[in-house]
Scaffold this motif. Structure first.
Motif, PDB file in Angstrom:
ATOM      1  N   PHE A  14      22.617 -78.345 -13.690  1.00 41.72           N
ATOM      2  CA  PHE A  14      21.725 -78.076 -14.995  1.00 41.72           C
ATOM      3  C   PHE A  14      22.202 -78.555 -16.202  1.00 41.72           C
ATOM      4  N   ALA A  15      23.468 -78.062 -16.597  1.00 41.28           N
ATOM      5  CA  ALA A  15      24.058 -78.596 -17.889  1.00 41.28           C
ATOM      6  C   ALA A  15      24.117 -80.241 -17.788  1.00 41.28           C
ATOM      7  N   GLN A  16      24.501 -80.690 -16.819  1.00 38.47           N
ATOM      8  CA  GLN A  16      24.662 -82.195 -16.760  1.00 38.47           C
ATOM      9  C   GLN A  16      23.458 -82.988 -17.116  1.00 38.47           C
ATOM     10  N   TRP A  17      22.258 -82.603 -16.502  1.00 33.59           N
ATOM     11  CA  TRP A  17      20.817 -83.072 -16.791  1.00 33.59           C
ATOM     12  C   TRP A  17      20.398 -82.850 -18.044  1.00 33.59           C
ATOM     13  N   MET A  18      20.531 -81.635 -18.648  1.00 38.54           N
ATOM     14  CA  MET A  18      20.270 -81.251 -19.868  1.00 38.54           C
ATOM     15  C   MET A  18      20.668 -81.999 -20.917  1.00 38.54           C
ATOM     16  N   GLN A  19      22.109 -82.245 -20.970  1.00 33.70           N
ATOM     17  CA  GLN A  19      22.833 -83.002 -21.788  1.00 33.70           C
ATOM     18  C   GLN A  19      22.896 -84.400 -21.665  1.00 33.70           C
ATOM     19  N   ALA A  20      22.135 -85.091 -20.689  1.00 34.08           N
ATOM     20  CA  ALA A  20      21.841 -86.427 -20.380  1.00 34.08           C
ATOM     21  C   ALA A  20      21.147 -87.079 -21.641  1.00 34.08           C
ATOM     22  N   GLY A  21      20.011 -86.204 -22.216  1.00 33.96           N
ATOM     23  CA  GLY A  21      19.298 -86.640 -23.094  1.00 33.96           C
ATOM     24  C   GLY A  21      18.404 -87.842 -22.870  1.00 33.96           C
ATOM     25  N   GLN A  22      18.397 -88.834 -24.022  1.00 37.25           N
ATOM     26  CA  GLN A  22      17.631 -89.839 -23.519  1.00 37.25           C
ATOM     27  C   GLN A  22      18.035 -90.946 -22.382  1.00 37.25           C
ATOM     28  N   SER A  23      19.233 -90.646 -21.941  1.00 36.13           N
ATOM     29  CA  SER A  23      19.718 -91.468 -21.030  1.00 36.13           C
ATOM     30  C   SER A  23      19.334 -90.954 -19.596  1.00 36.13           C
ATOM     31  N   ARG A  24      18.526 -89.832 -19.532  1.00 38.19           N
ATOM     32  CA  ARG A  24      18.136 -89.175 -18.260  1.00 38.19           C
ATOM     33  C   ARG A  24      16.788 -90.072 -17.777  1.00 38.19           C
ATOM     34  N   HIS A  25      16.942 -90.064 -16.333  1.00 41.37           N
ATOM     35  CA  HIS A  25      15.869 -90.974 -15.825  1.00 41.37           C
ATOM     36  C   HIS A  25      14.456 -90.132 -16.144  1.00 41.37           C
ATOM     37  N   HIS A  26      13.512 -90.849 -16.229  1.00 41.76           N
ATOM     38  CA  HIS A  26      11.966 -90.464 -16.352  1.00 41.76           C
ATOM     39  C   HIS A  26      11.469 -89.537 -15.369  1.00 41.76           C
ATOM     40  N   ALA A  27      12.019 -89.857 -13.976  1.00 42.43           N
ATOM     41  CA  ALA A  27      11.456 -88.997 -13.023  1.00 42.43           C
ATOM     42  C   ALA A  27      12.773 -88.758 -12.086  1.00 42.43           C
ATOM     43  N   LEU A  28      12.796 -87.468 -12.012  1.00 39.12           N
ATOM     44  CA  LEU A  28      14.002 -86.795 -11.406  1.00 39.12           C
ATOM     45  C   LEU A  28      13.287 -86.377 -10.057  1.00 39.12           C
ATOM     46  N   LEU A  29      13.953 -86.722  -8.785  1.00 38.96           N
ATOM     47  CA  LEU A  29      13.509 -86.311  -7.667  1.00 38.96           C
ATOM     48  C   LEU A  29      14.704 -85.147  -6.917  1.00 38.96           C
ATOM     49  N   LEU A  30      14.198 -83.731  -7.038  1.00 34.16           N
ATOM     50  CA  LEU A  30      15.338 -82.827  -6.689  1.00 34.16           C
ATOM     51  C   LEU A  30      15.021 -82.406  -5.135  1.00 34.16           C
ATOM     52  N   HIS A  31      15.997 -82.952  -4.429  1.00 34.88           N
ATOM     53  CA  HIS A  31      15.606 -82.805  -2.894  1.00 34.88           C
ATOM     54  C   HIS A  31      16.654 -81.783  -2.408  1.00 34.88           C
ATOM     55  N   GLY A  32      16.557 -81.302  -1.123  1.00 30.21           N
ATOM     56  CA  GLY A  32      17.311 -80.549  -0.305  1.00 30.21           C
ATOM     57  C   GLY A  32      16.562 -79.465   0.468  1.00 30.21           C
ATOM     58  N   LYS A  33      17.632 -78.695   1.279  1.00 33.33           N
ATOM     59  CA  LYS A  33      16.944 -77.725   2.053  1.00 33.33           C
ATOM     60  C   LYS A  33      15.916 -76.568   1.517  1.00 33.33           C
ATOM     61  N   THR A  34      15.114 -76.109   2.104  1.00 30.80           N
ATOM     62  CA  THR A  34      14.333 -75.087   1.548  1.00 30.80           C
ATOM     63  C   THR A  34      15.050 -73.852   1.113  1.00 30.80           C
ATOM     64  N   GLY A  35      14.699 -73.046   0.149  1.00 31.34           N
ATOM     65  CA  GLY A  35      15.387 -71.746  -0.191  1.00 31.34           C
ATOM     66  C   GLY A  35      16.609 -71.847  -0.877  1.00 31.34           C
ATOM     67  N   ILE A  36      16.866 -73.084  -1.676  1.00 26.96           N
ATOM     68  CA  ILE A  36      18.055 -73.092  -2.577  1.00 26.96           C
ATOM     69  C   ILE A  36      17.763 -73.102  -3.980  1.00 26.96           C
ATOM     70  N   GLY A  37      16.789 -72.920  -4.404  1.00 29.81           N
ATOM     71  CA  GLY A  37      16.293 -72.626  -5.763  1.00 29.81           C
ATOM     72  C   GLY A  37      16.030 -73.956  -6.417  1.00 29.81           C
ATOM     73  N   LYS A  38      15.239 -75.097  -5.719  1.00 31.41           N
ATOM     74  CA  LYS A  38      14.916 -76.258  -6.530  1.00 31.41           C
ATOM     75  C   LYS A  38      13.728 -76.086  -7.421  1.00 31.41           C
ATOM     76  N   LEU A  39      12.945 -75.192  -6.942  1.00 34.37           N
ATOM     77  CA  LEU A  39      11.754 -75.085  -8.066  1.00 34.37           C
ATOM     78  C   LEU A  39      12.164 -74.390  -9.083  1.00 34.37           C
ATOM     79  N   ALA A  40      13.059 -73.197  -9.080  1.00 34.17           N
ATOM     80  CA  ALA A  40      13.563 -72.479 -10.019  1.00 34.17           C
ATOM     81  C   ALA A  40      14.218 -73.491 -11.195  1.00 34.17           C
ATOM     82  N   PHE A  41      15.000 -74.362 -10.571  1.00 35.06           N
ATOM     83  CA  PHE A  41      15.860 -75.229 -11.387  1.00 35.06           C
ATOM     84  C   PHE A  41      14.776 -76.096 -12.344  1.00 35.06           C
ATOM     85  N   ALA A  42      13.926 -76.929 -11.637  1.00 32.89           N
ATOM     86  CA  ALA A  42      12.968 -77.545 -12.305  1.00 32.89           C
ATOM     87  C   ALA A  42      12.051 -76.886 -13.276  1.00 32.89           C
ATOM     88  N   ARG A  43      11.634 -75.605 -13.090  1.00 32.84           N
ATOM     89  CA  ARG A  43      11.194 -74.832 -13.859  1.00 32.84           C
ATOM     90  C   ARG A  43      11.969 -74.352 -15.285  1.00 32.84           C
TER      91      ARG A  43
END
Length: 336
Positions: A14-43
Motif C-alpha cells: 500500500f505504501a509503495q503504490w501511494m508513494q508512487a505519485g505521478q509515476s503510478r500506472h493509470h490502471a492497477l489490476l489487483l489480482h489474487g485469490k478470493t478472501g485476502i482483502g483486495k477490495l479493501a485495499f482498493a477502497r
C-alpha cells in the motif's frame, strides 16, 4: 462506500503504490485469490487518493471528501459492480444480483469521465470489481477508456480470476499480485479482531479468512451442525441433512461439499488436509471406503452445479439429489 483500511499483510505494498505519485500506472489490476482483502485495499487507496488532507498516505476520515466518500456521494468516485435487477413487477417486486457487469454501465462511465472533475486539478477514481464479471461488450468498451485514459483518473480494477480476462485488457494494466497472509499474520489479525475459533477459521477458509468473515455468518456454529451428517458417508440421512446444509443457501452448501471432498481425496493419498485437520480420523475412515472414480465424477458435478447455484428453482430438491450422489461414492467399494 465506507472508508476501508488495508490489512497488515498489505501495508508495504500500500505504501509503495501511494508513494508512487505521478509515476503510478493509470490502471492497477489487483489480482489474487478470493478472501485476502483486495477490495479493501482498493477502497483504502481510493479514499487516500481523494482525501483533502491525507495522513501518512492514508485517508484522514475527517475532511469533506472523506465524508462524501463514506456516504457514497463523492462526485469524483465511481464504483462499478454487478447491479441489482428487478425480477418481478408491482408491489411485491424483488431484486436479485446480476452476475455480469453490462455495457450500459461502462457507457455511463464514459459519459461521466467526459465531464470535468469536481475539484480543479483533482483526482478521479474508478473502482471496478470483480473485473471478470464484465461481459465481452463491456470489456471492449472499457478497453477504449484504458487505451486513452482521461487525465488525472486512477482506475482500480479488482479480479479473483485474472485468467478469465481478455489479453487486451491485461496488456493495458499494471498487474499487481496481491499478498497472501502468512498463517501467523492471519491468526494475529483475527485475534486482534476478537474473532472466535481463529485457528479453525484459518484452516476452513484455506488461508483466506476474509472470505468467511464477509458472509456475516457464524461458520463454526453451522459447521458443528452439518459436519456430523457428512461424517456418516454412505449412512448419511439425506432427508435430515438437506435442511441443515441448505440453511445458508445452495452456493454455501456446495462449497461445504467441495471442501469436504477435497480433504477426503487428500486422505486417500496420505496428503496433509487443507480445510479439516481436526477431522483427520473421520476422513481417513471415509477414504478407506470411497470409490475414487465416483468421487472425481461427483466433484465435477459439483463444479457444474456451482455455476447455477443462485438459480431459485427448487434448491432443496437439487441438494437432495447431490447428497444421494454423495452417499453413493462410499457404497459398494469393489474388492481389490
Amino acid at each position: 462506500m465506507l472508508i476501508s483500511q488495508e490489512y497488515p499483510w498489505q501495508a508495504t505494498l500500500f505504501a509503495q503504490w501511494m508513494q508512487a505519485g505521478q509515476s503510478r500506472h493509470h490502471a492497477l489490476l489487483l489480482h489474487g485469490k478470493t478472501g485476502i482483502g483486495k477490495l479493501a485495499f482498493a477502497r483504502a487507496m481510493a479514499a487516500a487518493l481523494l482525501c483533502l488532507q491525507p495522513e501518512h498516505c492514508h485517508a484522514c476520515s475527517q475532511c469533506q471528501s472523506c465524508h462524501w466518500l463514506s456516504e457514497g456521494a463523492h462526485p469524483d468516485f465511481r464504483e462499478i459492480t454487478p447491479e441489482d435487477e428487478d425480477s418481478a413487477e408491482g408491489s411485491k417486486k424483488k431484486t436479485r444480483k446480476r452476475q455480469q457487469i453490462l455495457i450500459d454501465q461502462i457507457r455511463a462511465l464514459h459519459d461521466y469521465l467526459s465531464l470535468s472533475s469536481h475539484r480543479v486539478e483533482g483526482m478521479r477514481v474508478v473502482l471496478i470489481h470483480p473485473l471478470e464479471a464484465m461481459n465481452v461488450a463491456a470489456s471492449n468498451a472499457l478497453l477504449k477508456l484504458l487505451e486513452e485514459p482521461p487525465q488525472r483518473t486512477q482506475f482500480l480494477l479488482v479480479s479473483h480470476q485474472r485468467q478469465a480476462l481478455l489479453p487486451t485488457i491485461l496488456s493495458r494494466c499494471m498487474q499487481v499480485e496481491m499478498p497472501v497472509p502468512s498463517e501467523s499474520q492471519g491468526l494475529q489479525w483475527m485475534q486482534s479482531q476478537g474473532i472466535a475459533q481463529p485457528e479453525w477459521l484459518w484452516h476452513y477458509s484455506g488461508g483466506a479468512p476474509i472470505t468467511v468473515l464477509q458472509d456475516d455468518l457464524d461458520w463454526y456454529a453451522w459447521y458443528q451442525q452439518f459436519q456430523p451428517h457428512l461424517r456418516r458417508g454412505a449412512e448419511i440421512d439425506v432427508v435430515a441433512a438437506v435442511p441443515v446444509l441448505i440453511k445458508q443457501g445452495m452456493e454455501a452448501a456446495i462449497q461445504v461439499l467441495q471442501k469436504w471432498l477435497l480433504d477426503v481425496w487428500l486422505s486417500c493419498h496420505q496428503q496433509p488436509l487443507r480445510y479439516h485437520p481436526s477431522e483427520a480420523t473421520a476422513l481417513q475412515g471415509l477414504a478407506g471406503r470411497v470409490q475414487l472414480s465416483r468421487l472425481l465424477a461427483f466433484q465435477q458435478q459439483l463444479n457444474r452445479f456451482k455455476m447455477t447455484a443462485q438459480h431459485p428453482l427448487n434448491q432443496e430438491l437439487q441438494l437432495e439429489q447431490l447428497l444421494l450422489q454423495y452417499k453413493k461414492i462410499f457404497e459398494d467399494k469393489p474388492n481389490k
